[in-house]
Design an enzyme around this catalytic site. Structure first.
Site, PDB file in Angstrom:
ATOM      1  N   GLY A  47      27.263  23.586   7.512  1.00  0.00           N
ATOM      2  CA  GLY A  47      25.970  23.020   7.125  1.00  0.00           C
ATOM      3  C   GLY A  47      25.235  24.103   6.360  1.00  0.00           C
ATOM      4  O   GLY A  47      24.786  25.069   6.958  1.00  0.00           O
ATOM      5  N   HIS A  48      25.185  23.981   5.047  1.00  0.00           N
ATOM      6  CA  HIS A  48      24.577  25.018   4.203  1.00  0.00           C
ATOM      7  C   HIS A  48      23.260  24.485   3.653  1.00  0.00           C
ATOM      8  O   HIS A  48      23.244  23.505   2.907  1.00  0.00           O
ATOM      9  CB  HIS A  48      25.534  25.407   3.070  1.00  0.00           C
ATOM     10  CG  HIS A  48      26.798  26.047   3.575  1.00  0.00           C
ATOM     11  ND1 HIS A  48      27.787  26.518   2.752  1.00  0.00           N
ATOM     12  CD2 HIS A  48      27.212  26.326   4.841  1.00  0.00           C
ATOM     13  CE1 HIS A  48      28.762  27.038   3.485  1.00  0.00           C
ATOM     14  NE2 HIS A  48      28.445  26.919   4.751  1.00  0.00           N
ATOM     15  N   THR A  66      31.978  21.123  16.480  1.00  0.00           N
ATOM     16  CA  THR A  66      31.013  20.216  15.842  1.00  0.00           C
ATOM     17  C   THR A  66      31.505  18.767  15.922  1.00  0.00           C
ATOM     18  O   THR A  66      30.808  17.862  15.479  1.00  0.00           O
ATOM     19  CB  THR A  66      30.818  20.596  14.358  1.00  0.00           C
ATOM     20  OG1 THR A  66      32.101  20.526  13.714  1.00  0.00           O
ATOM     21  CG2 THR A  66      30.239  21.990  14.197  1.00  0.00           C
ATOM     22  N   GLN A  79      31.422  28.874   7.681  1.00  0.00           N
ATOM     23  CA  GLN A  79      31.462  29.525   8.997  1.00  0.00           C
ATOM     24  C   GLN A  79      31.235  31.040   8.819  1.00  0.00           C
ATOM     25  O   GLN A  79      30.593  31.438   7.873  1.00  0.00           O
ATOM     26  CB  GLN A  79      32.774  29.244   9.733  1.00  0.00           C
ATOM     27  CG  GLN A  79      32.932  27.804  10.216  1.00  0.00           C
ATOM     28  CD  GLN A  79      33.360  26.846   9.121  1.00  0.00           C
ATOM     29  OE1 GLN A  79      34.361  27.062   8.464  1.00  0.00           O
ATOM     30  NE2 GLN A  79      32.616  25.784   8.930  1.00  0.00           N
ATOM     31  N   ARG A 120      21.979  21.335  17.250  1.00  0.00           N
ATOM     32  CA  ARG A 120      21.975  22.040  18.546  1.00  0.00           C
ATOM     33  C   ARG A 120      21.173  23.339  18.444  1.00  0.00           C
ATOM     34  O   ARG A 120      21.208  24.006  17.403  1.00  0.00           O
ATOM     35  CB  ARG A 120      23.409  22.410  18.944  1.00  0.00           C
ATOM     36  CG  ARG A 120      24.263  21.231  19.313  1.00  0.00           C
ATOM     37  CD  ARG A 120      25.672  21.670  19.632  1.00  0.00           C
ATOM     38  NE  ARG A 120      26.394  22.124  18.443  1.00  0.00           N
ATOM     39  CZ  ARG A 120      27.634  22.617  18.471  1.00  0.00           C
ATOM     40  NH1 ARG A 120      28.275  22.744  19.619  1.00  0.00           N
ATOM     41  NH2 ARG A 120      28.223  22.989  17.355  1.00  0.00           N
ATOM     42  N   ASP A 144      26.055  30.388   9.699  1.00  0.00           N
ATOM     43  CA  ASP A 144      24.621  30.121   9.506  1.00  0.00           C
ATOM     44  C   ASP A 144      23.830  31.356   9.088  1.00  0.00           C
ATOM     45  O   ASP A 144      22.644  31.500   9.415  1.00  0.00           O
ATOM     46  CB  ASP A 144      24.004  29.523  10.793  1.00  0.00           C
ATOM     47  CG  ASP A 144      24.738  28.278  11.235  1.00  0.00           C
ATOM     48  OD1 ASP A 144      25.212  27.547  10.371  1.00  0.00           O
ATOM     49  OD2 ASP A 144      24.838  28.054  12.461  1.00  0.00           O
ATOM     50  N   GLY A 176      22.962  32.044   6.138  1.00  0.00           N
ATOM     51  CA  GLY A 176      22.131  31.747   4.956  1.00  0.00           C
ATOM     52  C   GLY A 176      22.967  31.690   3.688  1.00  0.00           C
ATOM     53  O   GLY A 176      22.452  31.918   2.587  1.00  0.00           O
ATOM     54  N   LYS A 177      24.245  31.337   3.848  1.00  0.00           N
ATOM     55  CA  LYS A 177      25.161  31.318   2.697  1.00  0.00           C
ATOM     56  C   LYS A 177      24.684  30.344   1.610  1.00  0.00           C
ATOM     57  O   LYS A 177      24.732  30.661   0.431  1.00  0.00           O
ATOM     58  CB  LYS A 177      26.580  30.919   3.167  1.00  0.00           C
ATOM     59  CG  LYS A 177      27.181  31.918   4.158  1.00  0.00           C
ATOM     60  CD  LYS A 177      28.512  31.452   4.697  1.00  0.00           C
ATOM     61  CE  LYS A 177      28.428  30.271   5.627  1.00  0.00           C
ATOM     62  NZ  LYS A 177      27.803  30.542   6.946  1.00  0.00           N
ATOM     63  N   GLY A 178      24.220  29.154   2.054  1.00  0.00           N
ATOM     64  CA  GLY A 178      23.799  28.133   1.091  1.00  0.00           C
ATOM     65  C   GLY A 178      22.704  28.654   0.173  1.00  0.00           C
ATOM     66  O   GLY A 178      22.798  28.537  -1.048  1.00  0.00           O
ATOM     67  N   ASP A 220      12.309  38.229   7.606  1.00  0.00           N
ATOM     68  CA  ASP A 220      10.933  37.844   7.954  1.00  0.00           C
ATOM     69  C   ASP A 220      10.828  37.354   9.396  1.00  0.00           C
ATOM     70  O   ASP A 220       9.752  37.406   9.994  1.00  0.00           O
ATOM     71  CB  ASP A 220      10.445  36.730   6.996  1.00  0.00           C
ATOM     72  CG  ASP A 220      11.423  35.558   6.942  1.00  0.00           C
ATOM     73  OD1 ASP A 220      12.603  35.788   6.612  1.00  0.00           O
ATOM     74  OD2 ASP A 220      11.029  34.426   7.263  1.00  0.00           O
TER      75      ASP A 220
HETATM   76  P1  GDP Z   1      24.578  28.736   6.157  1.00  0.00           P
HETATM   77  O1  GDP Z   1      25.401  27.827   6.997  1.00  0.00           O
HETATM   78  O2  GDP Z   1      25.075  30.141   6.170  1.00  0.00           O
HETATM   79  O3  GDP Z   1      24.360  28.225   4.759  1.00  0.00           O
HETATM   80  O4  GDP Z   1      23.144  28.786   6.849  1.00  0.00           O
HETATM   81  P2  GDP Z   1      22.308  27.530   7.434  1.00  0.00           P
HETATM   82  O5  GDP Z   1      21.767  26.745   6.301  1.00  0.00           O
HETATM   83  O6  GDP Z   1      23.085  26.811   8.463  1.00  0.00           O
HETATM   84  O7  GDP Z   1      21.182  28.275   8.253  1.00  0.00           O
HETATM   85  C1  GDP Z   1      20.346  29.213   7.651  1.00  0.00           C
HETATM   86  C2  GDP Z   1      18.895  28.736   7.835  1.00  0.00           C
HETATM   87  O8  GDP Z   1      18.043  29.825   7.572  1.00  0.00           O
HETATM   88  C3  GDP Z   1      18.472  27.643   6.878  1.00  0.00           C
HETATM   89  O9  GDP Z   1      17.562  26.804   7.523  1.00  0.00           O
HETATM   90  C4  GDP Z   1      17.797  28.401   5.738  1.00  0.00           C
HETATM   91  O10 GDP Z   1      16.822  27.620   5.075  1.00  0.00           O
HETATM   92  C5  GDP Z   1      17.161  29.524   6.491  1.00  0.00           C
HETATM   93  N1  GDP Z   1      17.015  30.786   5.752  1.00  0.00           N
HETATM   94  C6  GDP Z   1      17.861  31.356   4.853  1.00  0.00           C
HETATM   95  N2  GDP Z   1      17.396  32.565   4.473  1.00  0.00           N
HETATM   96  C7  GDP Z   1      16.247  32.759   5.152  1.00  0.00           C
HETATM   97  C8  GDP Z   1      15.302  33.833   5.221  1.00  0.00           C
HETATM   98  O11 GDP Z   1      15.443  34.867   4.591  1.00  0.00           O
HETATM   99  N3  GDP Z   1      14.238  33.651   6.053  1.00  0.00           N
HETATM  100  C9  GDP Z   1      14.058  32.528   6.798  1.00  0.00           C
HETATM  101  N4  GDP Z   1      12.992  32.456   7.585  1.00  0.00           N
HETATM  102  N5  GDP Z   1      14.926  31.506   6.771  1.00  0.00           N
HETATM  103  C10 GDP Z   1      16.001  31.629   5.952  1.00  0.00           C
HETATM  104  P1  IMO Z   2      28.391  27.211   8.518  1.00  0.00           P
HETATM  105  O1  IMO Z   2      29.285  27.110   7.308  1.00  0.00           O
HETATM  106  C1  IMO Z   2      28.006  27.877  12.800  1.00  0.00           C
HETATM  107  C2  IMO Z   2      31.352  26.631  15.326  1.00  0.00           C
HETATM  108  C3  IMO Z   2      31.100  25.470  16.251  1.00  0.00           C
HETATM  109  C4  IMO Z   2      32.057  25.812  17.381  1.00  0.00           C
HETATM  110  C5  IMO Z   2      33.250  26.423  16.645  1.00  0.00           C
HETATM  111  C6  IMO Z   2      34.373  25.444  16.376  1.00  0.00           C
HETATM  112  O2  IMO Z   2      27.213  26.306   8.466  1.00  0.00           O
HETATM  113  O3  IMO Z   2      28.057  28.625   8.811  1.00  0.00           O
HETATM  114  P2  IMO Z   2      34.717  23.344  14.799  1.00  0.00           P
HETATM  115  O4  IMO Z   2      33.804  22.186  14.497  1.00  0.00           O
HETATM  116  O5  IMO Z   2      35.068  24.157  13.621  1.00  0.00           O
HETATM  117  O6  IMO Z   2      35.903  22.918  15.600  1.00  0.00           O
HETATM  118  O7  IMO Z   2      33.854  24.268  15.810  1.00  0.00           O
HETATM  119  O8  IMO Z   2      32.742  26.902  15.411  1.00  0.00           O
HETATM  120  N1  IMO Z   2      31.050  26.344  13.902  1.00  0.00           N
HETATM  121  C7  IMO Z   2      29.968  26.812  13.256  1.00  0.00           C
HETATM  122  N2  IMO Z   2      28.932  27.547  13.709  1.00  0.00           N
HETATM  123  N3  IMO Z   2      28.082  27.546  11.500  1.00  0.00           N
HETATM  124  C8  IMO Z   2      29.126  26.833  11.015  1.00  0.00           C
HETATM  125  O9  IMO Z   2      29.303  26.603   9.712  1.00  0.00           O
HETATM  126  C9  IMO Z   2      30.116  26.397  11.920  1.00  0.00           C
HETATM  127  N4  IMO Z   2      31.254  25.673  11.814  1.00  0.00           N
HETATM  128  C10 IMO Z   2      31.812  25.659  13.025  1.00  0.00           C
HETATM  129  O10 IMO Z   2      29.765  25.423  16.679  1.00  0.00           O
HETATM  130  O11 IMO Z   2      31.495  26.818  18.188  1.00  0.00           O
HETATM  131 MG    MG Z   3      25.186  26.496   8.598  1.00  0.00          MG
END
Ligand code: GDP
Ligand code: IMO
Ligand code: MG
Length: 421
Positions: A39-40, A128, A221, A300, A12, A14-16, A330
């Site tokens: 979840g990106h 998850t 991840q 969560r 999480d 911010g890869k997406g 930010d």
């Molecule tokens: P990923 O799994 O690495 O793609 O990241 P997620 O999408 O799960 O979580 C990143 C969250 O941070 C998302 O809700 C993005 O919209 C948000 N996000 C990404 N870059 C920034 C940033 O620079 N500032 C803020 N405030 N939010 C950001």
């Molecule tokens: P992105 O790509 C954050 C965590 C789960 C759990 C552990 C194992 O959005 O960054 P699994 O479902 O793989 O058996 O869960 O890994 N987890 C993540 N945490 N971002 C993810 O993906 C995750 N994918 C799995 O919360 O702790």
């Molecule tokens: Mg994510």
């Protein structure tokens, strides 16, 4: 050449958003591991979209998108995702390709995931519950079904054989979900997935690279969730580090070029497991509120804490990161003081290395404190405009990690990204 973009923390980062930005420079975006546990999040025409299995280049019409052999696919999730983003993506079906060697997640994999987690009680991983662990177990156990199998006349026979094994396994558990109800939607989705561009992906990719096409591998991840190097057993079931690109796509190591590593300016984790810099008090709550830290896949609340440079340096080493990307800067705007872990004391002994088991013994972070900038950095359009204390923080991170920061993300918007030349 193939460049790589990876999360350096517990996911999480911010890869997406970053892949969506970088996609303008690439011809192909390829996912190489993970599955619908990811979840990106990205914003398309102001609309929030969360991708789970589909690569984040999909909203660029010039980009081809590949779901590689290293990914595990749940046809139901993929089908839902296709339906959801279809209206935003006119060339979706033309530009999306799936490796015939990617493994399938069956309804009974999801049931096994749920039953196994429930049986662990307080020691649960915090999965998850998407069936990731059981699907990868069948892959390495040489029982799995692959996307190519759905094209076979004998698919139902193969499916029944594997499900018979799962039924045996499920008998050991007290609490089992009603997974048979998930079978009809599974077979409906399989019919749709059958119509996608299913390819011999390693040859497909090789051909494109020989024709000079630029590829970006999109990690899911984060490095600390890597099956080998993460905080085992609180990890996911795939190799999330750069090495995963080679076996997750079938590309040779010499073809790997730039390795982008993403970190938040602080740190989060969702699910169970060790998190040395976690803040279980008001500062942690404040980070969660300011960063809207709730899981993109499960909703969560994410656990929050300060940036952990010890873990980050390990991740940078493992993947040979050539360029850092720091996101969510930010979110720290209102904090008077910001901290970074620069070492750990493990049972009273200071170290810069990650211990074998972060749960075994007392791990206490050693912090360096920085004064906050207390200004909205989200409004800054160039690096030069950023507050001095912000730049000091960034310089320290760069020096500690011995890696240059290439991009700073200062908001959710597509344009909120500062490029450092
Ligand atoms: P990923 O799994 O690495 O793609 O990241 P997620 O999408 O799960 O979580 C990143 C969250 O941070 C998302 O809700 C993005 O919209 C948000 N996000 C990404 N870059 C920034 C940033 O620079 N500032 C803020 N405030 N939010 C950001
Ligand atoms: P992105 O790509 C954050 C965590 C789960 C759990 C552990 C194992 O959005 O960054 P699994 O479902 O793989 O058996 O869960 O890994 N987890 C993540 N945490 N971002 C993810 O993906 C995750 N994918 C799995 O919360 O702790
Ligand atoms: Mg994510």
């Amino acid at each position: 050449m193939i460049d790589v973009l990876l999360g350096l923390q517990w996911g999480d980062e911010g890869k997406g958003k970053i892949v969506d930005y970088l996609a303008a420079k690439y011809d192909i975006i390829a996912r190489f591991q993970g599955g619908p546990n990811a979840g990106h999040t990205l914003y398309v025409k102001g609309e929030k979209v969360v991708l789970h299995t589909i690569p984040s280049g999909v909203f660029h019409t010039h980009c081809l998108n590949l779901i590689g052999n290293g990914v595990v696919i749940d046809p139901v999730t993929l089908q839902k995702e296709l339906e959801k983003i279809g209206p935003l993506c006119p060339d979706l079906y033309k530009n999306l390709f799936v490796s015939q060697k990617a493994h399938l997640i069956l309804p009974s994999h999801r049931a096994l995931d749920a039953a196994s987690e429930t049986s662990k009680g307080a020691d649960k991983i915090g999965s998850t519950l998407k069936g990731i662990g059981p699907a990868y177990m069948d892959k390495t156990g040489r029982n799995g079904l692959r996307i190519g199998d759905i094209l076979s006349k004998n698919f139902k026979e193969k499916y029944d054989k594997l499900v018979a094994k799962h039924t045996q396994l499920l008998r050991q558990y007290d609490t089992i979900p009603d997974w048979q109800a998930w079978e009809a939607p599974f077979f409906e989705a399989v019919e749709k997935i059958r119509l996608l561009n299913i390819v011999n992906a390693e040859y497909w990719l090789d051909g494109h690279m020989k024709n000079g096409k630029k590829v970006l591998a999109e990690g899911a991840q984060g490095s600390m969730l890597d099956i080998d190097f993460g905080t085992y057993p609180f990890v996911t079931s795939s190799n999330t580090i750069a090495a995963g690109v080679c076996n997750g796509l079938g590309v040779a190591p010499a073809r790997v070029g730039e390795v982008y590593g993403i970190t938040k300016a602080y740190c989060t984790r969702v699910g169970g497991g060790p998190f040395p810099t976690e803040l279980n008090e008001a500062t942690g709550e404040a980070l969660r509120a300011a960063g809207a830290e709730f899981g993109a896949t499960t909703g969560r609340p994410r656990r929050c804490g300060w940036i952990d440079l010890v873990a980050l340096k390990y991740a940078v080493m493992l993947s040979g990161v050539t360029k850092l990307i720091v996101t969510k800067t930010d979110v720290l705007d209102t904090f008077g003081e910001i901290k970074a872990a620069v070492a750990y004391t493990v049972d009273g002994v200071e170290t810069n290395e990650l211990p074998f088991d972060l749960c075994d013994g007392e791990v206490v972070p050693v912090y360096k404190a920085f004064s906050g900038w207390e200004k909205p950095v989200g409004a800054c359009k160039t690096y030069d405009e950023l507050p001095v204390s912000f730049k000091e923080y960034c310089k320290f991170v760069e020096n500690y990690l011995e890696t240059k920061i290439g991009y700073i993300s200062n908001g959710t918007g597509r344009d909120q990204l500062l490029i450092i030349e």
